[in-house]
Design a protein around this motif. Structure first.
Motif, mmCIF file in Angstrom:
data_model
loop_
_atom_site.group_PDB
_atom_site.id
_atom_site.type_symbol
_atom_site.label_atom_id
_atom_site.label_comp_id
_atom_site.label_asym_id
_atom_site.label_seq_id
_atom_site.Cartn_x
_atom_site.Cartn_y
_atom_site.Cartn_z
ATOM 1 N N HIS A 114 0.826 -1.206 0.000
ATOM 2 C CA HIS A 114 0.000 0.000 0.000
ATOM 3 C C HIS A 114 0.863 1.260 0.000
ATOM 4 O O HIS A 114 0.559 2.250 -0.663
ATOM 5 N N GLN A 115 1.987 1.198 0.753
ATOM 6 C CA GLN A 115 2.841 2.387 0.861
ATOM 7 C C GLN A 115 3.676 2.605 -0.395
ATOM 8 O O GLN A 115 4.130 3.707 -0.659
ATOM 9 N N LEU A 116 3.947 1.531 -1.119
ATOM 10 C CA LEU A 116 4.891 1.637 -2.233
ATOM 11 C C LEU A 116 4.208 1.630 -3.596
ATOM 12 O O LEU A 116 4.749 1.133 -4.567
ATOM 13 N N VAL A 117 3.001 2.169 -3.629
ATOM 14 C CA VAL A 117 2.318 2.176 -4.919
ATOM 15 C C VAL A 117 2.955 3.232 -5.820
ATOM 16 O O VAL A 117 2.814 4.425 -5.577
ATOM 17 N N SER A 118 3.701 2.803 -6.794
ATOM 18 C CA SER A 118 4.291 3.733 -7.758
ATOM 19 C C SER A 118 4.775 2.921 -8.944
ATOM 20 O O SER A 118 5.366 1.855 -8.772
ATOM 21 N N PRO A 119 4.542 3.416 -10.131
ATOM 22 C CA PRO A 119 4.995 2.662 -11.303
ATOM 23 C C PRO A 119 6.512 2.620 -11.392
ATOM 24 O O PRO A 119 7.070 1.789 -12.084
ATOM 25 N N PHE A 120 7.180 3.525 -10.630
ATOM 26 C CA PHE A 120 8.648 3.561 -10.723
ATOM 27 C C PHE A 120 9.337 2.580 -9.768
ATOM 28 O O PHE A 120 10.531 2.400 -9.809
ATOM 29 N N ILE A 121 8.567 2.009 -8.843
ATOM 30 C CA ILE A 121 9.179 1.074 -7.878
ATOM 31 C C ILE A 121 8.796 -0.343 -8.270
ATOM 32 O O ILE A 121 7.613 -0.665 -8.366
ATOM 33 N N GLU B 198 -0.871 -8.313 -5.220
ATOM 34 C CA GLU B 198 0.034 -7.180 -4.984
ATOM 35 C C GLU B 198 1.434 -7.489 -5.518
ATOM 36 O O GLU B 198 2.090 -6.646 -6.116
#
Lengths: 253, 264
Positions: A71-78, A175
């Motif tokens: 949930h905390q790391l939602v980013s297309p770059f990660i 996830e």
């Protein structure tokens, strides 16, 4: 004559009595062979019988950590494999040992204090001593030794189950696929983390059993006293787990 | 022989024993009497080193027990059998294992010999069949008898009884008193009976020590007790006068077992 000390010195009096009891326990280690049956019995009670509750707590904390990290790391770059790289070290470094520690402070600590406290108020400890038996060697040493041996075992169980729980939930919620999770975890795995976790659990095992034995052994005042000792054993153990956690982290990492 | 010399003991600033000197002679049964909270049990616990005096000393067979190293004290304690107030049986074990416990801990006897000894001890307390029962399954009186069997398992030279009849009905109390008396003869032991039950005293004791205000107020034989003119002691004994009165100032023992016992 006994000197009556002001109440403000109570914590120091307790510390002194705790130290003296430990010293007596260390001296009694020589008799360990005599009480090997007790040690084995305590290893079963403290260790084996705690596996289900430890596994359950670990399963959920591993699963929840995974979901929340995702949930905390939602980013297309990660890349999602980072989730594995975050969850696994937190389990190994902190959650595995501390969650197990808190749980066992209740389960094991309270039990030890209630058992020894009842033995104290019903004069069973006096009876042991009056027979010429070393009550510290018979009651305290096996419990502490069993705790120090079994807590690392429970820690390993907790880590394995928590990581499995994380992989499982991550995979089935979509996830993070299991393969990615494991790849991330492996990439950032440091063996010392596991050693550190084991050291923590060993220290926690000592802290919980030693404090609970102390509280139980010096119980006074009937049923109410046993209740007080039991509560104090669980609460004090938790507090000292937090303290030990901080001290270990700041010295060893 | 146990000798207490000028014992002082206080708990949390409250003095309980204020200078107690007392001898327990070889082979006798000494009753230590006094009001609840007068320090009788505290004094008894000094005799086996479970409590240490603030000052004064305790000699057992001429040895100052508080100067002994712990392992020497442990060895010395094996000469003692103690019957605690509530029995203090280990509730994690059944009656058989409780009685066997000291034997298994200290003797090198085979399990078969231990079994024989345990059954003999349980026989002596007239409870041959309770072996498999756990302490909570036994009545208060039975628990005390099993505890007594455990206390005599190692064939001690001294037996200490802490309030052996408190909390028991009169009939069971009589049984316990008779046991104390017969064990003293049968095992040839020196006994100390801490009690406030005068009936118990008259049945079991050779001599009496009365504790009052933290001191040994009066010591004497049973006949002396009947002649005694000390008001404090008379008042204490009067509280049990039912037994004493009917038992007669002569201290006629056979009489006393039929005297109604006052229950507390």
């Amino acid at each position: 004559m006994t000197v009556t000390l002001p109440r403000i010195l109570d914590p120091f009096v307790s510390l002194g009595r705790f130290a003296l009891l430990l010293a007596r326990a260390f001296r009694s280690v020589a008799e360990l062979g005599r009480y090997s049956k007790n040690i084995f019995e305590q290893m079963v009670r403290i260790g084996i019988e705690s596996i289900p509750i430890v596994a359950l707590a670990a399963l959920f904390s591993g699963a929840v950590t995974t979901v929340q990290t995702a949930h905390q790391l939602v980013s297309p770059f990660i890349p999602v494999s980072i989730i594995g790289a975050v969850v696994v070290p937190s389990v190994i470094l902190e959650l595995g040992a501390v969650v197990t520690g808190f749980l066992l402070a209740g389960r094991v600590g309270a039990r030890i204090a209630a058992e020894l406290g009842t033995m104290r108020v019903t004069e069973q400890i006096d009876a042991l001593e009056a027979m010429g038996l070393n009550s510290v060697g018979y009651l305290i040493v096996p419990r502490v030794v069993a705790g120090v041996i079994m807590f690392p075992v429970l820690y390993i169980v907790a880590c394995v189950v928590a990581i499995a729980g994380g992989i499982f939930v991550g995979h089935y919620t979509g996830e993070v696929p299991a393969g990615e999770f494991i790849a991330g975890a492996r990439e950032f795995f440091r063996p010392f983390d596991a050693v550190f976790g084991l050291i923590k659990s060993l220290v926690f095992g000592f802290v919980i059993t030693a404090i609970s034995c102390y509280k139980g052994y010096y119980t006074r005042g009937g049923a109410e006293g046993v209740g007080r000792a039991t509560t104090e054993a669980a609460v004090t153990s938790c507090v000292y787990i937090l303290l030990a956690d901080l001290i270990l982290a700041s010295t060893l990492l | 022989m146990i000798q207490l010399r000028d014992i002082y003991k206080s708990f949390g600033g409250t003095p309980v024993i204020k200078g107690a000197t007392l001898d327990v002679k070889e082979g006798e049964t000494l009753a230590v009497i006094g009001r609840s909270g007068s320090g009788k049990s505290v004094l008894m616990k000094h005799m086996i080193g479970l409590l240490k005096p603030d000052s004064g000393y305790v000699l057992v067979d001429g040895v100052d027990i508080n100067k002994l190293a712990y392992h020497e004290l442990q060895k010395l304690r094996r000469n003692f059998g103690v019957l605690f107030q509530g029995g203090a049986l280990f509730d994690s074990m059944n009656s058989f294992d409780n009685v066997a416990f000291p034997l298994r801990s200290f003797s090198k006897k085979s399990e078969a010999d231990i079994k024989r000894d345990v059954l003999e001890c349980l026989d002596m307390v007239e409870l041959p069949d309770v072996g498999p029962k756990f302490p909570p399954e036994l009545s208060g009186g039975m628990q005390k008898r099993v505890a007594l069997a455990r206390a005599i398992a190692m064939r001690p030279r001294y037996i200490m009884y802490d309030e052996p009849t408190s909390g028991l009905d009169p009939e069971t109390s009589n049984v316990i008193d008779q046991m104390i008396k017969s064990l003293a003869v049968r095992l040839n032991v020196t006994s100390v009976v801490v009690t406030h039950d005068m009936h118990s005293v008259l049945t079991t004791a050779d001599r009496v020590a009365f504790i009052n205000e933290g001191r040994i107020w009066w010591v004497g034989s049973i006949p002396d007790l009947h002649e005694c003119a000390d008001d404090t002691l008379i008042n204490f004994v009067r509280a049990n006068e039912y037994q004493i009165g009917a038992g007669g100032a002569s201290g006629n023992r056979p009489h006393q077992s039929v005297v109604p016992r006052q229950t507390n």
